[in-house]
Design a protein around this motif. Sequence first.
Motif, PDB file in Angstrom:
ATOM      1  N   SER A 200       0.817  -1.221   0.000  1.00  0.00           N
ATOM      2  CA  SER A 200       0.000   0.000   0.000  1.00  0.00           C
ATOM      3  C   SER A 200       0.848   1.268   0.000  1.00  0.00           C
ATOM      4  O   SER A 200       0.373   2.333   0.379  1.00  0.00           O
ATOM      5  CB  SER A 200      -0.930   0.006   1.221  1.00  0.00           C
ATOM      6  OG  SER A 200      -0.166  -0.051   2.409  1.00  0.00           O
ATOM      7  N   ALA A 201       2.098   1.169  -0.424  1.00  0.00           N
ATOM      8  CA  ALA A 201       3.023   2.298  -0.295  1.00  0.00           C
ATOM      9  C   ALA A 201       2.557   3.534  -1.043  1.00  0.00           C
ATOM     10  O   ALA A 201       2.756   4.662  -0.593  1.00  0.00           O
ATOM     11  CB  ALA A 201       4.410   1.881  -0.781  1.00  0.00           C
ATOM     12  N   LEU A 202       1.956   3.370  -2.203  1.00  0.00           N
ATOM     13  CA  LEU A 202       1.550   4.508  -3.026  1.00  0.00           C
ATOM     14  C   LEU A 202       0.042   4.710  -3.051  1.00  0.00           C
ATOM     15  O   LEU A 202      -0.464   5.479  -3.865  1.00  0.00           O
ATOM     16  CB  LEU A 202       2.068   4.325  -4.461  1.00  0.00           C
ATOM     17  CG  LEU A 202       3.578   4.140  -4.611  1.00  0.00           C
ATOM     18  CD1 LEU A 202       3.945   3.958  -6.083  1.00  0.00           C
ATOM     19  CD2 LEU A 202       4.331   5.324  -4.026  1.00  0.00           C
ATOM     20  N   SER A 203      -0.661   4.032  -2.164  1.00  0.00           N
ATOM     21  CA  SER A 203      -2.126   4.088  -2.217  1.00  0.00           C
ATOM     22  C   SER A 203      -2.682   5.448  -1.819  1.00  0.00           C
ATOM     23  O   SER A 203      -3.809   5.786  -2.189  1.00  0.00           O
ATOM     24  CB  SER A 203      -2.719   3.003  -1.305  1.00  0.00           C
ATOM     25  OG  SER A 203      -2.289   3.187   0.039  1.00  0.00           O
ATOM     26  N   LEU A 238       0.841  -3.392  -7.653  1.00  0.00           N
ATOM     27  CA  LEU A 238       1.420  -3.936  -6.425  1.00  0.00           C
ATOM     28  C   LEU A 238       1.829  -2.833  -5.458  1.00  0.00           C
ATOM     29  O   LEU A 238       1.841  -3.041  -4.242  1.00  0.00           O
ATOM     30  CB  LEU A 238       2.629  -4.805  -6.767  1.00  0.00           C
ATOM     31  CG  LEU A 238       2.331  -6.139  -7.458  1.00  0.00           C
ATOM     32  CD1 LEU A 238       3.619  -6.780  -7.947  1.00  0.00           C
ATOM     33  CD2 LEU A 238       1.598  -7.088  -6.511  1.00  0.00           C
ATOM     34  N   ALA A 239       2.168  -1.652  -5.997  1.00  0.00           N
ATOM     35  CA  ALA A 239       2.568  -0.524  -5.146  1.00  0.00           C
ATOM     36  C   ALA A 239       1.372   0.200  -4.542  1.00  0.00           C
ATOM     37  O   ALA A 239       1.562   1.118  -3.750  1.00  0.00           O
ATOM     38  CB  ALA A 239       3.418   0.452  -5.943  1.00  0.00           C
ATOM     39  N   GLY A 240       0.167  -0.171  -4.913  1.00  0.00           N
ATOM     40  CA  GLY A 240      -1.021   0.428  -4.320  1.00  0.00           C
ATOM     41  C   GLY A 240      -1.722   1.451  -5.174  1.00  0.00           C
ATOM     42  O   GLY A 240      -2.696   2.083  -4.745  1.00  0.00           O
ATOM     43  N   ILE A 241      -1.266   1.680  -6.405  1.00  0.00           N
ATOM     44  CA  ILE A 241      -1.942   2.607  -7.304  1.00  0.00           C
ATOM     45  C   ILE A 241      -3.244   1.977  -7.781  1.00  0.00           C
ATOM     46  O   ILE A 241      -3.298   0.778  -8.070  1.00  0.00           O
ATOM     47  CB  ILE A 241      -1.030   2.980  -8.484  1.00  0.00           C
ATOM     48  CG1 ILE A 241       0.165   3.777  -7.957  1.00  0.00           C
ATOM     49  CG2 ILE A 241      -1.765   3.786  -9.540  1.00  0.00           C
ATOM     50  CD1 ILE A 241       1.157   4.193  -9.012  1.00  0.00           C
ATOM     51  N   SER A 242      -4.284   2.762  -7.885  1.00  0.00           N
ATOM     52  CA  SER A 242      -5.611   2.233  -8.172  1.00  0.00           C
ATOM     53  C   SER A 242      -5.673   1.635  -9.575  1.00  0.00           C
ATOM     54  O   SER A 242      -4.952   2.062 -10.485  1.00  0.00           O
ATOM     55  CB  SER A 242      -6.665   3.339  -8.037  1.00  0.00           C
ATOM     56  OG  SER A 242      -6.606   4.219  -9.142  1.00  0.00           O
ATOM     57  N   PRO A 243      -6.542   0.630  -9.776  1.00  0.00           N
ATOM     58  CA  PRO A 243      -6.684   0.016 -11.101  1.00  0.00           C
ATOM     59  C   PRO A 243      -7.059   1.017 -12.192  1.00  0.00           C
ATOM     60  O   PRO A 243      -6.576   0.918 -13.321  1.00  0.00           O
ATOM     61  CB  PRO A 243      -7.794  -1.016 -10.894  1.00  0.00           C
ATOM     62  CG  PRO A 243      -7.750  -1.332  -9.438  1.00  0.00           C
ATOM     63  CD  PRO A 243      -7.355  -0.055  -8.761  1.00  0.00           C
ATOM     64  N   GLY A 244      -7.903   1.999 -11.850  1.00  0.00           N
ATOM     65  CA  GLY A 244      -8.292   2.999 -12.841  1.00  0.00           C
ATOM     66  C   GLY A 244      -7.124   3.864 -13.268  1.00  0.00           C
ATOM     67  O   GLY A 244      -6.972   4.185 -14.455  1.00  0.00           O
ATOM     68  N   THR A 245      -6.271   4.245 -12.314  1.00  0.00           N
ATOM     69  CA  THR A 245      -5.094   5.045 -12.638  1.00  0.00           C
ATOM     70  C   THR A 245      -4.118   4.241 -13.496  1.00  0.00           C
ATOM     71  O   THR A 245      -3.541   4.761 -14.457  1.00  0.00           O
ATOM     72  CB  THR A 245      -4.395   5.512 -11.351  1.00  0.00           C
ATOM     73  OG1 THR A 245      -5.346   6.210 -10.532  1.00  0.00           O
ATOM     74  CG2 THR A 245      -3.239   6.432 -11.652  1.00  0.00           C
ATOM     75  N   GLN A 299     -16.198  -4.400  -4.825  1.00  0.00           N
ATOM     76  CA  GLN A 299     -15.154  -4.857  -3.901  1.00  0.00           C
ATOM     77  C   GLN A 299     -14.246  -5.911  -4.537  1.00  0.00           C
ATOM     78  O   GLN A 299     -14.005  -6.994  -3.988  1.00  0.00           O
ATOM     79  CB  GLN A 299     -15.790  -5.417  -2.625  1.00  0.00           C
ATOM     80  CG  GLN A 299     -16.571  -4.395  -1.812  1.00  0.00           C
ATOM     81  CD  GLN A 299     -15.657  -3.285  -1.254  1.00  0.00           C
ATOM     82  OE1 GLN A 299     -14.699  -3.573  -0.536  1.00  0.00           O
ATOM     83  NE2 GLN A 299     -15.960  -2.049  -1.564  1.00  0.00           N
ATOM     84  N   ILE A 300     -13.733  -5.585  -5.725  1.00  0.00           N
ATOM     85  CA  ILE A 300     -12.854  -6.504  -6.451  1.00  0.00           C
ATOM     86  C   ILE A 300     -11.438  -6.360  -5.920  1.00  0.00           C
ATOM     87  O   ILE A 300     -10.883  -5.262  -5.877  1.00  0.00           O
ATOM     88  CB  ILE A 300     -12.891  -6.197  -7.964  1.00  0.00           C
ATOM     89  CG1 ILE A 300     -14.318  -6.347  -8.499  1.00  0.00           C
ATOM     90  CG2 ILE A 300     -11.942  -7.128  -8.729  1.00  0.00           C
ATOM     91  CD1 ILE A 300     -14.482  -5.897  -9.932  1.00  0.00           C
ATOM     92  N   ASN A 301     -10.841  -7.453  -5.515  1.00  0.00           N
ATOM     93  CA  ASN A 301      -9.482  -7.463  -4.968  1.00  0.00           C
ATOM     94  C   ASN A 301      -8.493  -7.711  -6.103  1.00  0.00           C
ATOM     95  O   ASN A 301      -8.194  -8.860  -6.450  1.00  0.00           O
ATOM     96  CB  ASN A 301      -9.351  -8.535  -3.892  1.00  0.00           C
ATOM     97  CG  ASN A 301      -8.044  -8.438  -3.127  1.00  0.00           C
ATOM     98  OD1 ASN A 301      -7.114  -7.743  -3.558  1.00  0.00           O
ATOM     99  ND2 ASN A 301      -7.952  -9.123  -2.000  1.00  0.00           N
ATOM    100  N   ILE A 302      -7.969  -6.638  -6.687  1.00  0.00           N
ATOM    101  CA  ILE A 302      -7.051  -6.753  -7.819  1.00  0.00           C
ATOM    102  C   ILE A 302      -5.720  -7.355  -7.377  1.00  0.00           C
ATOM    103  O   ILE A 302      -5.126  -8.184  -8.071  1.00  0.00           O
ATOM    104  CB  ILE A 302      -6.815  -5.391  -8.475  1.00  0.00           C
ATOM    105  CG1 ILE A 302      -8.145  -4.791  -8.962  1.00  0.00           C
ATOM    106  CG2 ILE A 302      -5.840  -5.510  -9.635  1.00  0.00           C
ATOM    107  CD1 ILE A 302      -8.813  -5.593 -10.048  1.00  0.00           C
ATOM    108  N   SER A 303      -5.227  -6.961  -6.208  1.00  0.00           N
ATOM    109  CA  SER A 303      -3.932  -7.446  -5.735  1.00  0.00           C
ATOM    110  C   SER A 303      -3.915  -8.961  -5.601  1.00  0.00           C
ATOM    111  O   SER A 303      -2.902  -9.621  -5.893  1.00  0.00           O
ATOM    112  CB  SER A 303      -3.580  -6.809  -4.389  1.00  0.00           C
ATOM    113  OG  SER A 303      -3.454  -5.407  -4.523  1.00  0.00           O
ATOM    114  N   ALA A 304      -5.031  -9.532  -5.183  1.00  0.00           N
ATOM    115  CA  ALA A 304      -5.092 -10.983  -5.021  1.00  0.00           C
ATOM    116  C   ALA A 304      -5.023 -11.700  -6.367  1.00  0.00           C
ATOM    117  O   ALA A 304      -4.603 -12.857  -6.433  1.00  0.00           O
ATOM    118  CB  ALA A 304      -6.377 -11.374  -4.297  1.00  0.00           C
TER     119      ALA A 304
END
Length: 340
Positions: A200-203, A238-245, A299-304
């Motif tokens: 979540s470093a860049l979230s 993986l760094a926490g940037i949103s899927p849309g971005t 509530q889609i978990n992209i990281s998983a």
Amino acid sequence: MTAFIENLIALTNAASPWLLLGLVLAGLMKTWLPQQHLQRWLGKPGLSATIRAAIIGAPLPLCSCGVVPVAMELHRKGASKGATLSFLVSTPENGVDSVTLSYGMLGPFMAIIRPVYGIFLAILTGILGEKLTEKDTQHATNYSCGGCCGNSENTRQVQAKTTTWEGVRYAITQLYDDMLGWLLIGLIIAGLVMTFLPSSALSDWGHGVFAMLFMLVAGIPMYICATASTPLAAALLLAGISPGTVLVFLLAGPATNLGTLGIIRKELGHRAFLGYIIAISVGCISFGLMTDLIVNLFQINISAQIQPEHALFPAWFNATCSIILVLLAIKPLRRQLLPA
């Protein structure tokens, strides 16, 4: 350092089967879809030709520079400006190789929305470009079959094996070489992110309109193909940037670069160039916001979905595919394995 190497190997093994599959399919698409058919399908101005151009261009294995001469030739042979712009956006955005790799590295959700939004972005660009240029556009109406119509069925059957091998050879040599540099950079960055950055470093800043504008400004002038941008996108996720971005980067980066912009302005005119820039900018931001809305709503978990340990294929098969790709990357050895 050991952890970084382990993560890099895990990422490479997870991506390799999908990359090999995509390369083979891309090569077959290139040799089995004659250009003269494209000219005939895309000739008339209007919405139907623009949509056809987006759909036809989506699976083709051409990057944002490689697509330019093909699109310009189509336009000179009679394709409308709207269809030409649509083809210019759709072809480097998608590609069957990038879609398969997206599934392996970004997960099923991103693998689905990426080509869907890429096609819609292409259609939007074509429509706006044609609207802005409809007053000053003259279209040719005569098309040539390029001599293919006279080929007998027997001749086609004789040529089938040769054509298939030519496509595969193109994919594992020229197409692979074109994407290899950025692909390696993307894998290395993804490995570094997995090793040294918390998930979540860049979230805190990697979402919203301003983050998407930054991705847009960074992506538009960059020369990077859709396949090579995929590991970079995985690193950003993986760094926490949103899927849309991340999607904004995936759409804007492959769609254009500084060289493409200059050619569009010269060949298609100032208005087509303006429509191209406006459509890509507005479309990328809109689709990015829609993606984040969908992810948050359901509530889609992209990281998983993008963790390498969730690879579909067994470890031995992934490792074998990685070894094949490494061998193909060594040109002197490849020339021995694939004689002309």
